[in-house]
Design a protein around this motif. Structure first.
Motif, PDB file in Angstrom:
ATOM      1  N   ALA A  20      25.600  35.916 -43.658  1.00  0.00           N
ATOM      2  CA  ALA A  20      25.686  35.189 -42.394  1.00  0.00           C
ATOM      3  C   ALA A  20      26.742  35.836 -41.503  1.00  0.00           C
ATOM      4  CB  ALA A  20      26.035  33.722 -42.642  1.00  0.00           C
ATOM      5  N   PHE A  21      26.346  36.155 -40.265  1.00  0.00           N
ATOM      6  CA  PHE A  21      27.284  36.813 -39.351  1.00  0.00           C
ATOM      7  C   PHE A  21      26.857  36.522 -37.921  1.00  0.00           C
ATOM      8  CE2 PHE A  21      23.831  39.689 -39.966  1.00  0.00           C
ATOM      9  CZ  PHE A  21      23.762  40.530 -38.876  1.00  0.00           C
ATOM     10  N   SER A  22      27.461  37.219 -36.963  1.00  0.00           N
ATOM     11  CA  SER A  22      27.194  36.886 -35.568  1.00  0.00           C
ATOM     12  C   SER A  22      27.431  38.083 -34.663  1.00  0.00           C
ATOM     13  CB  SER A  22      28.097  35.731 -35.117  1.00  0.00           C
ATOM     14  OG  SER A  22      27.737  35.276 -33.821  1.00  0.00           O
ATOM     15  N   SER A  23      26.976  37.929 -33.423  1.00  0.00           N
ATOM     16  CA  SER A  23      27.280  38.869 -32.343  1.00  0.00           C
ATOM     17  C   SER A  23      28.362  38.249 -31.470  1.00  0.00           C
ATOM     18  CB  SER A  23      26.053  39.130 -31.465  1.00  0.00           C
ATOM     19  OG  SER A  23      25.052  39.807 -32.166  1.00  0.00           O
ATOM     20  N   ASP A  45      17.148  38.569 -45.478  1.00  0.00           N
ATOM     21  CA  ASP A  45      18.420  38.872 -46.132  1.00  0.00           C
ATOM     22  C   ASP A  45      19.599  38.213 -45.432  1.00  0.00           C
ATOM     23  OD1 ASP A  45      17.507  40.983 -48.137  1.00  0.00           O
ATOM     24  OD2 ASP A  45      16.732  41.783 -46.259  1.00  0.00           O
ATOM     25  N   ALA A  46      19.443  37.932 -44.153  1.00  0.00           N
ATOM     26  CA  ALA A  46      20.586  37.456 -43.378  1.00  0.00           C
ATOM     27  C   ALA A  46      20.130  36.591 -42.224  1.00  0.00           C
ATOM     28  CB  ALA A  46      21.390  38.638 -42.838  1.00  0.00           C
ATOM     29  N   ILE A  47      21.069  35.746 -41.764  1.00  0.00           N
ATOM     30  CA  ILE A  47      20.874  35.042 -40.494  1.00  0.00           C
ATOM     31  C   ILE A  47      22.008  35.463 -39.566  1.00  0.00           C
ATOM     32  CG2 ILE A  47      19.624  33.106 -41.503  1.00  0.00           C
ATOM     33  CD1 ILE A  47      22.989  32.281 -40.188  1.00  0.00           C
ATOM     34  N   LYS A  48      21.697  35.477 -38.291  1.00  0.00           N
ATOM     35  CA  LYS A  48      22.687  35.881 -37.306  1.00  0.00           C
ATOM     36  C   LYS A  48      22.752  34.862 -36.178  1.00  0.00           C
ATOM     37  CE  LYS A  48      22.194  39.079 -34.124  1.00  0.00           C
ATOM     38  NZ  LYS A  48      22.822  38.442 -32.938  1.00  0.00           N
ATOM     39  N   ILE A  84      17.001  40.634 -40.812  1.00  0.00           N
ATOM     40  CA  ILE A  84      17.878  39.641 -40.198  1.00  0.00           C
ATOM     41  C   ILE A  84      17.051  38.673 -39.354  1.00  0.00           C
ATOM     42  CG2 ILE A  84      19.820  39.262 -38.616  1.00  0.00           C
ATOM     43  CD1 ILE A  84      20.529  42.287 -39.159  1.00  0.00           C
ATOM     44  N   ALA A  85      17.234  37.389 -39.583  1.00  0.00           N
ATOM     45  CA  ALA A  85      16.641  36.357 -38.729  1.00  0.00           C
ATOM     46  C   ALA A  85      17.685  35.938 -37.699  1.00  0.00           C
ATOM     47  CB  ALA A  85      16.197  35.160 -39.557  1.00  0.00           C
ATOM     48  N   GLU A  86      17.397  36.213 -36.446  1.00  0.00           N
ATOM     49  CA  GLU A  86      18.282  35.860 -35.341  1.00  0.00           C
ATOM     50  C   GLU A  86      17.943  34.452 -34.867  1.00  0.00           C
ATOM     51  OE1 GLU A  86      20.615  35.210 -32.876  1.00  0.00           O
ATOM     52  OE2 GLU A  86      20.767  37.396 -32.672  1.00  0.00           O
ATOM     53  N   LEU A  87      18.910  33.520 -34.991  1.00  0.00           N
ATOM     54  CA  LEU A  87      18.655  32.145 -34.568  1.00  0.00           C
ATOM     55  C   LEU A  87      18.738  31.989 -33.061  1.00  0.00           C
ATOM     56  CD1 LEU A  87      18.833  31.621 -37.605  1.00  0.00           C
ATOM     57  CD2 LEU A  87      20.224  29.591 -37.095  1.00  0.00           C
ATOM     58  N   SER A  88      19.608  32.789 -32.427  1.00  0.00           N
ATOM     59  CA  SER A  88      19.782  32.724 -30.990  1.00  0.00           C
ATOM     60  C   SER A  88      19.931  31.264 -30.547  1.00  0.00           C
ATOM     61  CB  SER A  88      18.613  33.423 -30.296  1.00  0.00           C
ATOM     62  OG  SER A  88      18.805  33.444 -28.903  1.00  0.00           O
ATOM     63  N   LYS A 108      14.788  40.278 -36.172  1.00  0.00           N
ATOM     64  CA  LYS A 108      13.766  39.545 -35.423  1.00  0.00           C
ATOM     65  C   LYS A 108      14.286  38.155 -35.074  1.00  0.00           C
ATOM     66  CE  LYS A 108       9.357  41.123 -34.915  1.00  0.00           C
ATOM     67  NZ  LYS A 108       8.524  40.936 -33.721  1.00  0.00           N
ATOM     68  N   HIS A 109      13.996  37.700 -33.875  1.00  0.00           N
ATOM     69  CA  HIS A 109      14.329  36.327 -33.501  1.00  0.00           C
ATOM     70  C   HIS A 109      13.414  35.368 -34.267  1.00  0.00           C
ATOM     71  CE1 HIS A 109      16.971  36.880 -29.801  1.00  0.00           C
ATOM     72  NE2 HIS A 109      16.775  38.097 -30.293  1.00  0.00           N
ATOM     73  N   PHE A 110      13.947  34.205 -34.563  1.00  0.00           N
ATOM     74  CA  PHE A 110      13.286  33.277 -35.473  1.00  0.00           C
ATOM     75  C   PHE A 110      13.191  31.895 -34.843  1.00  0.00           C
ATOM     76  CE2 PHE A 110      13.443  30.537 -39.402  1.00  0.00           C
ATOM     77  CZ  PHE A 110      12.252  30.969 -39.947  1.00  0.00           C
ATOM     78  N   VAL A 111      12.067  31.221 -35.098  1.00  0.00           N
ATOM     79  CA  VAL A 111      11.863  29.864 -34.602  1.00  0.00           C
ATOM     80  C   VAL A 111      10.986  29.122 -35.603  1.00  0.00           C
ATOM     81  CG1 VAL A 111       9.748  30.366 -33.272  1.00  0.00           C
ATOM     82  CG2 VAL A 111      11.303  28.560 -32.490  1.00  0.00           C
TER      83      VAL A 111
END
Length: 339
Positions: free
Chosen positions: A99-102, A36-39, A9-13, A227-230
């Motif tokens: 694609a999902f979220s917290s 596999d995913a973005i969050k 999962i790539a966390e866009l934050s 993991k957070h992603f940038v």
């Protein structure tokens, strides 16, 4: 629960800096990196805290990336506008990503349900928010939950809250809630213990710099890596210091996939691919031309490669035996050559 494991999962934050086109570019790069995913994270400053400018509403830890910040202002800076969620989800899905979220409060759960998200993530700081967890459990959808600073008793309480409502597929993530986290604070053996004690799938929400912890977690059975992603750490972003750039994320995905594949199954006797190599083990060979009737000594024999003759374990049984026929140098020794 997940087609690929580990499910990355790539966390866009808030690393999109509230720039919609940058957020889309991040999703494009994450897809190219093989995740596999973005969050996303779904909150507003008012669902996170109060607009108070003193005391405990300020980040007071001097080693924090956000030292001195007011919590309300920090969340206002880092949030993902709610009107972005659907177009970003749709775009991610068009690239083949989940694609999902917290959600961080009940209104966020209701909003994400209106978008029909496929699963939910409970953040580590929210895992003691039982009403939030119950609301997510009522959706019936899979849940990924970071355990962070939680004691085992608190983890049990959260699981019990979910199980009292439904049988949602549940994955627990080991998480070190410091930003960035020191690799030595990962304590990944806890993840394996968590799986054993709860029976849940486990994974890692990784705030360390680099890919070492993620690869080690995979080797210990992680089914999810977050993991957070940038796009570019040097350009800044609220979480940039512990976020992965595209090339690093690609390396993480590939290395974790390789680590997972390397685990294989419990196998003795060599894999199928190794069977041909067995001929290059050692066996007993004749070292010179000898006539029938020769009493074999260690001067006549040698344990060498390949393994077409008798196994070395028979050495003491053949020394002192008499040849039943003539033999030539380089001939493998067999029982029928001896009396």
């Amino acid at each position: 629960m997940f087609e690929n494991t580990p499910f990355v999962i790539a966390e866009l934050s808030g690393n999109h800096d509230q720039n919609f086109e940058l957020a889309k570019s991040m999703i494009t790069a994450a897809a190219k990196a093989g995740v596999d995913a973005i969050k996303l994270q779904t909150y507003t400053p008012d669902t996170m805290t109060l607009d108070v400018r003193h005391g405990e509403f300020m980040v007071s830890e001097s080693d924090s990336l956000w030292y001195g910040s007011n919590l309300y202002d920090l969340y206002a800076k880092a949030l993902t506008p709610w009107e972005w969620h659907k177009p970003l989800f749709d775009y991610a899905e068009s690239l083949g990503l989940v694609a999902f979220s917290s959600p961080f409060d009940l209104s966020a759960v209701a909003f994400l349900e209106s978008l029909d998200v496929p699963l939910y993530k409970i953040a580590s700081f929210e895992m003691t928010d039982i009403p939030l967890i119950q609301a997510v459990a009522k959706t019936g959808k899979p849940i990924i939950m970071s355990t962070g600073m939680a004691s085992f008793e608190e983890i049990e309480e959260a699981i019990a809250a979910i199980r009292a409502i439904g049988d949602n597929p549940l994955t627990l993530l080991k998480c070190t809630s410091t930003y960035p986290a020191k690799i030595a604070d990962s304590n990944l053996l806890t993840m394996a213990d968590l799986a054993k004690r709860t029976g849940c799938s486990v994974g890692l929400s990784d705030h360390t710099q680099g890919i070492g912890a993620a690869v080690a977690a995979t080797a210990l059975g992680a089914t999810v890596i977050e993991k957070h992603f940038v796009l570019d750490r040097s350009a800044g972003g609220v979480d940039a210091a512990f976020s992965m750039e595209p090339a690093e994320m690609k390396a993480l995905v590939e290395t974790c996939r390789s680590a997972k594949e390397a685990l294989g199954t419990v196998t003795y006797g060599g894999s199928e691919a190794e069977q041909k190599a067995k001929k290059y083990r050692r066996s007993i060979y004749i070292t010179q031309d000898l006539p029938s009737g020769t009493v074999l000594s260690d001067q006549h024999l040698k344990i060498i490669r390949p393994s077409l003759g008798l196994a070395p374990k028979h050495w003491s049984e053949v020394v002192g035996r008499t040849l039943a026929s003539d033999v030539q140098k380089g001939q493998p020794l067999f029982w029928d050559l001896m009396e």
